[in-house]
Scaffold this motif. Sequence first.
Motif, PDB file in Angstrom:
ATOM      1  N   TYR A 284       0.826  -1.195   0.000  1.00 32.43           N
ATOM      2  CA  TYR A 284       0.000   0.000   0.000  1.00 32.43           C
ATOM      3  C   TYR A 284       0.854   1.235   0.000  1.00 32.43           C
ATOM      4  O   TYR A 284       2.057   1.184   0.151  1.00 32.43           O
ATOM      5  CB  TYR A 284      -0.928  -0.034   1.207  1.00 32.43           C
ATOM      6  N   CYS A 285       0.195   2.353  -0.133  1.00 30.02           N
ATOM      7  CA  CYS A 285       0.927   3.600  -0.241  1.00 30.02           C
ATOM      8  C   CYS A 285       0.613   4.458   0.966  1.00 30.02           C
ATOM      9  O   CYS A 285       1.192   4.281   2.018  1.00 30.02           O
ATOM     10  CB  CYS A 285       0.525   4.246  -1.550  1.00 30.02           C
ATOM     11  N   GLN A 286      -0.302   5.360   0.838  1.00 33.55           N
ATOM     12  CA  GLN A 286      -0.668   6.219   1.965  1.00 33.55           C
ATOM     13  C   GLN A 286      -2.045   5.822   2.462  1.00 33.55           C
ATOM     14  O   GLN A 286      -2.929   5.547   1.674  1.00 33.55           O
ATOM     15  CB  GLN A 286      -0.680   7.678   1.527  1.00 33.55           C
ATOM     16  N   PRO A 287      -2.238   5.804   3.761  1.00 34.92           N
ATOM     17  CA  PRO A 287      -3.536   5.380   4.278  1.00 34.92           C
ATOM     18  C   PRO A 287      -4.606   6.435   4.036  1.00 34.92           C
ATOM     19  O   PRO A 287      -4.501   7.554   4.561  1.00 34.92           O
ATOM     20  CB  PRO A 287      -3.277   5.207   5.773  1.00 34.92           C
ATOM     21  N   PRO A 288      -5.626   6.143   3.265  1.00 33.55           N
ATOM     22  CA  PRO A 288      -6.646   7.160   2.984  1.00 33.55           C
ATOM     23  C   PRO A 288      -7.423   7.583   4.221  1.00 33.55           C
ATOM     24  O   PRO A 288      -7.914   8.700   4.280  1.00 33.55           O
ATOM     25  CB  PRO A 288      -7.574   6.490   1.964  1.00 33.55           C
ATOM     26  N   CYS A 289      -7.498   6.686   5.225  1.00 37.38           N
ATOM     27  CA  CYS A 289      -8.239   7.040   6.436  1.00 37.38           C
ATOM     28  C   CYS A 289      -7.600   8.240   7.114  1.00 37.38           C
ATOM     29  O   CYS A 289      -8.276   9.155   7.560  1.00 37.38           O
ATOM     30  CB  CYS A 289      -8.273   5.848   7.383  1.00 37.38           C
ATOM     31  N   GLN A 290      -6.260   8.222   7.147  1.00 39.36           N
ATOM     32  CA  GLN A 290      -5.541   9.301   7.815  1.00 39.36           C
ATOM     33  C   GLN A 290      -5.756  10.621   7.078  1.00 39.36           C
ATOM     34  O   GLN A 290      -5.798  11.683   7.683  1.00 39.36           O
ATOM     35  CB  GLN A 290      -4.056   8.941   7.870  1.00 39.36           C
ATOM     36  N   VAL A 291      -5.872  10.509   5.740  1.00 45.08           N
ATOM     37  CA  VAL A 291      -6.145  11.699   4.946  1.00 45.08           C
ATOM     38  C   VAL A 291      -7.571  12.170   5.192  1.00 45.08           C
ATOM     39  O   VAL A 291      -7.842  13.358   5.287  1.00 45.08           O
ATOM     40  CB  VAL A 291      -5.918  11.388   3.452  1.00 45.08           C
ATOM     41  N   GLY A 292      -8.490  11.208   5.321  1.00 40.71           N
ATOM     42  CA  GLY A 292      -9.904  11.552   5.488  1.00 40.71           C
ATOM     43  C   GLY A 292     -10.220  12.133   6.839  1.00 40.71           C
ATOM     44  O   GLY A 292     -11.137  12.924   6.978  1.00 40.71           O
ATOM     45  N   CYS A 293      -9.454  11.773   7.866  1.00 41.93           N
ATOM     46  CA  CYS A 293      -9.713  12.265   9.212  1.00 41.93           C
ATOM     47  C   CYS A 293      -9.299  13.726   9.314  1.00 41.93           C
ATOM     48  O   CYS A 293      -8.173  14.071   8.996  1.00 41.93           O
ATOM     49  CB  CYS A 293      -8.935  11.444  10.233  1.00 41.93           C
ATOM     50  N   PRO A 294     -10.195  14.623   9.758  1.00 38.05           N
ATOM     51  CA  PRO A 294      -9.815  16.042   9.855  1.00 38.05           C
ATOM     52  C   PRO A 294      -8.626  16.281  10.787  1.00 38.05           C
ATOM     53  O   PRO A 294      -7.876  17.228  10.583  1.00 38.05           O
ATOM     54  CB  PRO A 294     -11.071  16.708  10.393  1.00 38.05           C
TER      55      PRO A 294
END
Lengths: 807, 425
Positions: free
Chosen positions: A124-134
């Motif tokens: 994987y690359c970057q965790p989208p959850c971390q990006v999605g969390c404000p």
Amino acid sequence: MAITTDTLKNTNSADTIHERDEHGQPSFSFTIDGQTVKAHDGQTILSAAISHGIIDIPNLCNDEKLNPTSACRMCLVHVDGVDQPIPSCNTPAAPGISVQTKSEELTHIRRTNLEMILSDHNAYCQPPCQVGCPTHIDIPGYLELIAKGEDREATRLIKEVLPFPYMLGKVCPAPCQEKCRRALVDEEIAICRMHGYAAERSLDDPPTPWPQEAPTGKKIAVIGAGPAGLSAAYYLALKGHAVKVFDMMAQSGGMTRYGIPEYRLEKDILDKEIEGVWKLGVEVQYNVKLGKDFTVDDLFAAGFNAVFLGIGAWTSNPITFVDGSEASPEDTQGLINAISYLMDKTRGLPVPVDPDTEVMVLGGGFTTFDCTRTSLRLGAQTHTAYRRGRKEMSATPEEVEDGEAEGTELLLLTAPTKLVTKNDKLSGLELIRMALGEPDASGRRRPVPQKGTEFTVGCDTIIPAFGQSPDVSYFPDYVKGVKTSKWKTVLTDPWNFMTDREGVFSGGDCQMGAQTVIQCVAQGKLSARSIDAFLKGEDMKDVAKRIEASERKPDLFSIVPYKPVEPKVKMPMLPYDDRKRNFKLIELGYTADQAKRESARCLQCACPAAGQCDLQMYSIEYGLDNNRFHDGEPNDFHDYEIDISHTFILRDPNKCINCTQCVRVCHDVIGPNCYGMFGKGFDTIVSTPFNVSLSDTDCVSCGACVQVCPTGSLMMAERELVTWDFALDRCIFCGDCVEVCPHGALGETPNFELSFFNRVGPGISLHMDDLARSPDYLVPQRVPRKESEAPQVNPLIRPLPARRIRE
Amino acid sequence: MPEGTSNSVVLSRNIQEYVNKGGFRSLANETAASIRDKVRAAKLRGRGGSGKYTAEKWDTAMLAAVQRDGPTYLVCNAYDADPQALAAANLMVREPFAVLEGIALTARAVGAKEVYFYFKAANHSGYDSMLKAYNDAQSSGYLNTITINFAGADAGFMGGEESVMLEILRGRRAMAVQRPPYPAQIGLYEYPTVIDNIETLYTVTRIINPAATSDDKKSGGNTATYNYKLLTLYGLDGKPVIVEAAFGSTIAQIFEKSNMALNPNTVRAVVVGGPEGGVLGPQAWNTPYDYETLAAVNCIVGSGVIEVIPAQTCMVEWARKRMEYLSKETCGKCVPCRVGVKRAATVLATMTSNVAKDEDMATLTDLLTYIPRGSLCGFGWNASRAAQTAQTAFPEDFSQHMKGECPFHTCAPQRSHRYATKGVL
């Protein structure tokens, strides 16, 4: 399919009239995309292009110091007269040829190559959850810790950006979960409930993210003890500032205490969590209201250096009927203010809803369902009407489902037209059916009334829950110099959160309009960062830029995850029958076993090489936002074991793209020949001889393979920094060690000179600190090909720590 | 060898017999230039499948040799990469001396001193025959100017790719190398290397010294390609028959002459060119067997195998098996071939499993055009052909499977679900 050789024939030097380049070397000219380019004999098209600043020919398997191999097929170009696209990394330039580096076909081939690589890139690359969390919590990090049973450390990690993981674990709408990559395999992870679980386990002895800094002597007033204000107070206190919180209510928590019913969030446990703020020495004064009891000027006069306004949004919006007229609870009999209703209920005051009332709740947000379900719990017959459809509701689907299951009648696509009264008493509400029309500016489809479809629903109480706005009516007198918008929100800089008045900051619902708790916490956290910088006298424009850069969303692209399906561990819930006429917490909470199992489902979809990965860079450049090869079966992918046996080099074959740069650099440049290709056909992979562990090869730990690896397949292991002494009495300061060290672990300090110069005094340093302090010391970098203008890849918001050795 | 059958062959396994017939006589008379001229005049095309003019390849190598100022190597490809092809093995056993004479003539024509004889390691009888013939010829005073190195290899289908061949001869892993530069320019040990098929070299003997080869017929062949090609035919019984067919005769005629006349009631299709060859329906059975005419119907000479597919065979399943085989045989170097072929095979498997949707057809077509355009070597350039020709010749099989049913109810499901297109966010 044959390639005609004529244009590519190695031209004999005798039959070409050579030009001379600026060094006097024989050279010749050819064109790339119409631009004339000079090359010398034997130079490849790619190398000639790069030396002329044409850097948009992608390549994943080429390196200047290695022989070309043309395996990745990314550098394909068209050469006039040749039918097949040919790799520029391997094709010698020839006089007069004309090269095209861009065409629709080339883009298609390159993009498909990337799609192919990513369809078997079991990493994987970057965790989208971390990006999605404000607030950008390190989600894979804390889930890994919970899976290991280290709940307290997980809580500490979360508290680096989110001071109230328990509270948010109960009430957050979990934007992270919408983005969870696990959903590509089966179901998303209960990310949000997991931090709630971790925090609950360490409520008695809550960790602080890092030790509190020494007192700075600066004083900050925080107005409003809601999520935004308390977050700002928490991080400011950690920075060593003296913080005092003022709140108009009798207890802290703001809207989370007074707006969220007890069955969703238990207030005594909330108190325990907020206790963490007071423990840092934050003072608090209740029952004082800005705009009534004091002004901002008073605060500055009292010696505060900065003020943070986190006053929230406490005014309920009135009903707006289809014809545009409004009715507000204050002047209409039978209408109840949603916020006061919830507030009175949590405070234990009498509310005008009982088993004999018939309640109509209007709206589709969280407050709507809080009112609906509170009314249901009070025994009232309840209807819920919303203008749009189920999908358009801002409340979570679970919330809506629960509301229905608990007994409300859901009236979707209906809007109020007028109140129906009988004997001066409210007896019902006339509604009209709506249909969804064109999408409006917000992207949601605009509801359009259907004429003649009016109908009446009987009710004696109406609770309009159309959202809230902040109350800024007293600002001109009490908060001088701070501007407000036409939506009654406080105007601030979008990134440093400072209002027009210097030293006054604002964040949370009063700055955004009513939003989610997690967004308020995020703003509180960023405001604290900004206030801290302000108190240190930094230029607020720089601060805004810095925060903007750190909040920039990184690009993501589609990788096909391959993991066996594992069902989600569902949150144990209170049965519907047990929810009647009481306000018991409905989420019963995970057991330790369940939490570990659920956390272990995390794909850990984060790569330490993100930001330095060529594959990532090109995938973003070529817009790989989807992949056609998801949902494959086990033999469509490879699942290799990660080799962590080597002390310095981590080998993850799942990220290998078979570029063979490591094979070539180890064999041709370094010499030990530790790598080679293994397997045949689709199963071909770069590995060590006989597929042994890297530590059993002739590896000299030089790290050259890590340097050339275009992905994160080969990475340096993280290790503790060690300082080594050396025998100063025997060193002749030859500098050889400095020259040969591929990692720049040894360096020259200003006192040190190479042996072919005169030396004055000893000066080789093995101390990292010395190197860092030295003004002209530079860690040797991979030689840049040219001033790079390649697309910039935003780094991970907070890179995960690399896996430790022998863990 | 007489045309049409494989049985009544005059063997030349005794050196005395071969010399008496006129064998090795050309070695005394011909100069390098005269050999080249005769081969050029005969318009000999390589029998290895690609059909390049042999004389042109020699010229390229000689030009490169002038620039390189070093040795030139000759490699005789007797590998039979296609496991079904038996032509090279057959020649090694039946005509070893004529092959050796062809090698000697070619080596003289291109100025090579060192020759590599590259064959399948498992072909023991062929090796014994060639080695004995070589020793006999040397002890009788022929072939003294060249050294032949015998190199047995077993590298699967990929071993027949010329750059792979050179890597194997150098003792490296069997992986393709980007061309150009071609082996004729930069080949074995970075020196110009002429790689000719054993059949090409045999034909060189035929051209220069017709008397030495078994009864040669000058009629019936297409003059542009010098007459004949050894073919391995597989009839309905699945047994190989090696025949020599004249270029220009139709595929139907070739089978007829071998007493295996094609009947549309029992035969569904004919596969021309081995694993990477194309499939032809009955309407195309009158295609003349020649490089250009085959190319026009998307077929190749390839390994010289023509295979019959019995009636009641699902062509989607056939294409899937072909792609599956190729995805196991690829050397795994370049991305389009390593992953693309695999993905195409699995998309075909979703079709045979009746779970495919219309988008899968588009995905398949896209992959089949992408693989040849992006690939590194001839393997990838030709890898799409089987599925492509099956799609054009038998679209009804595909549409039937897309409707959810095998046309002959023979396909067993391979996959439970299809690939899905998903985005990250």
